[in-house]
Design a protein around this motif. Structure first.
Motif, PDB file in Angstrom:
ATOM      1  N   PHE A 259       0.847  -1.197   0.000  1.00  0.00           N
ATOM      2  CA  PHE A 259       0.000   0.000   0.000  1.00  0.00           C
ATOM      3  C   PHE A 259       0.882   1.245   0.000  1.00  0.00           C
ATOM      4  O   PHE A 259       1.656   1.478   0.929  1.00  0.00           O
ATOM      5  N   ILE A 260       0.769   2.061  -1.062  1.00  0.00           N
ATOM      6  CA  ILE A 260       1.574   3.280  -1.195  1.00  0.00           C
ATOM      7  C   ILE A 260       0.670   4.436  -1.627  1.00  0.00           C
ATOM      8  O   ILE A 260      -0.208   4.271  -2.479  1.00  0.00           O
ATOM      9  N   SER A 261       0.904   5.605  -1.034  1.00  0.00           N
ATOM     10  CA  SER A 261       0.124   6.803  -1.367  1.00  0.00           C
ATOM     11  C   SER A 261       1.060   7.937  -1.772  1.00  0.00           C
ATOM     12  O   SER A 261       2.245   7.948  -1.427  1.00  0.00           O
ATOM     13  N   TRP A 262       0.484   8.906  -2.504  1.00  0.00           N
ATOM     14  CA  TRP A 262       1.206  10.125  -2.865  1.00  0.00           C
ATOM     15  C   TRP A 262       0.481  11.329  -2.280  1.00  0.00           C
ATOM     16  O   TRP A 262      -0.743  11.438  -2.376  1.00  0.00           O
TER      17      TRP A 262
ATOM     18  N   ILE B  39      -6.333   1.579  -7.734  1.00  0.00           N
ATOM     19  CA  ILE B  39      -5.804   2.904  -7.429  1.00  0.00           C
ATOM     20  C   ILE B  39      -6.983   3.818  -7.112  1.00  0.00           C
ATOM     21  O   ILE B  39      -7.953   3.883  -7.872  1.00  0.00           O
ATOM     22  N   PHE B  40      -6.901   4.530  -5.992  1.00  0.00           N
ATOM     23  CA  PHE B  40      -7.976   5.418  -5.569  1.00  0.00           C
ATOM     24  C   PHE B  40      -7.469   6.860  -5.589  1.00  0.00           C
ATOM     25  O   PHE B  40      -6.329   7.135  -5.213  1.00  0.00           O
TER      26      PHE B  40
ATOM     27  N   TYR C 210      -1.025  -2.956  -4.327  1.00  0.00           N
ATOM     28  CA  TYR C 210      -0.315  -3.750  -5.327  1.00  0.00           C
ATOM     29  C   TYR C 210      -1.032  -5.059  -5.646  1.00  0.00           C
ATOM     30  O   TYR C 210      -1.127  -5.460  -6.806  1.00  0.00           O
ATOM     31  N   HIS C 211      -1.580  -5.724  -4.628  1.00  0.00           N
ATOM     32  CA  HIS C 211      -2.104  -7.073  -4.835  1.00  0.00           C
ATOM     33  C   HIS C 211      -3.314  -7.112  -5.762  1.00  0.00           C
ATOM     34  O   HIS C 211      -3.515  -8.073  -6.498  1.00  0.00           O
ATOM     35  N   ASN C 212      -4.151  -6.050  -5.757  1.00  0.00           N
ATOM     36  CA  ASN C 212      -5.317  -6.061  -6.646  1.00  0.00           C
ATOM     37  C   ASN C 212      -5.274  -4.959  -7.709  1.00  0.00           C
ATOM     38  O   ASN C 212      -6.232  -4.773  -8.459  1.00  0.00           O
TER      39      ASN C 212
END
Length: 242
Positions: free
Chosen positions: A19-22, A44-45, A39-41
């Motif tokens: 899980f990574i956010s900007w 992107i939100f 990453y697994h699915n």
């Protein structure tokens, strides 16, 4: 990172996390969440007011890999100037990256504003003083801007803010131009008793009408002296610039 108006840039983030956010932090404002990626699915939100640029104009996009998550900005605008942070979930904790400062150089034509920095470069000796100049030419939103100074030192990963004029309406040295609606505001950054650590490129940035515009920068070179002492039979000392 410095780019020209209209160019495309890719902000990189290398981290092995599902899980990574900007986040985007504009000068003088709190950070805003832009996008989050699983990453697994591959989902992107998008958040806040960035949804349109991700889904409609496609000016923003996220490229996800197994150990990376890059933010791509196409056709950069003046409002893209900001600090961008990659945030990863590691061992159930959010960890922030160091951040990438993006400086978009160019004119804000819609606001009829331009920023001129003088001199373009300056070479001084340690202990000297210098005054950096920033002139803002504007027609609209007069008196409703803030001015910031950044320094990008040699070997540093990104520029850092060193001074702000805050709400600059009372600090502007106004220079009216005859026969024109343009108003010129002059801001000075005095630097005294300079040392080698003051060397770098200084950028003047103006936040106005919801956008931020950077000048082209002033390169400040500090020419120190390297002294070598020789004592063969007669004491002597030779000094040269470094």
């Amino acid at each position: 990172m410095v780019t020209q108006l209209g160019q495309s840039v890719s902000l990189t983030c290398f981290c092995r996390s599902h899980f990574i956010s900007w986040y985007k932090e504009t000068v003088g404002e709190k950070p805003l969440l832009m996008a989050s990626s699983y990453y697994h699915n591959k989902n992107i939100f998008y958040y806040n007011n960035f949804n349109k640029d991700f889904t409609e104009t496609k000016r923003l996009s996220v490229k996800r890999g197994f150990d990376s998550c890059n933010l791509i900005i196409s056709k950069t605008e003046s409002g893209d100037s900001a600090t961008y942070y990659c945030v990863a979930m590691v061992e159930n904790k959010f960890k922030f990256g160091e951040g990438t400062v993006l400086i978009v150089k160019g004119n804000i034509s819609s606001n009829s504003m331009s920023v001129l920095q003088q001199p373009l470069s300056e070479s001084v000796q340690p202990g000297d003083s210098v005054t950096l100049n920033c002139t803002i030419h504007t027609e609209t939103c007069a008196g409703e801007h803030s001015v910031y100074w950044f320094r990008h030192g040699s070997g540093e990963s990104h520029p850092g803010i060193i001074y702000t004029h805050g709400d600059s309406s009372d600090q502007c040295e106004k220079i009216p131009e005859a026969g024109s609606t343009t108003q010129s505001c002059v801001y000075n950054l005095p630097k005294r008793n300079l040392s080698l650590s003051d060397a770098g490129t200084y950028y003047c940035a103006v936040a106005s009408c919801g956008e931020i515009l950077f000048g082209n920068g002033t390169k400040l070179d500090i020419e120190g002296k390297l002294c070598i002492t020789k004592i063969p039979h007669i004491f002597s000392q030779m000094c040269g610039k470094i």
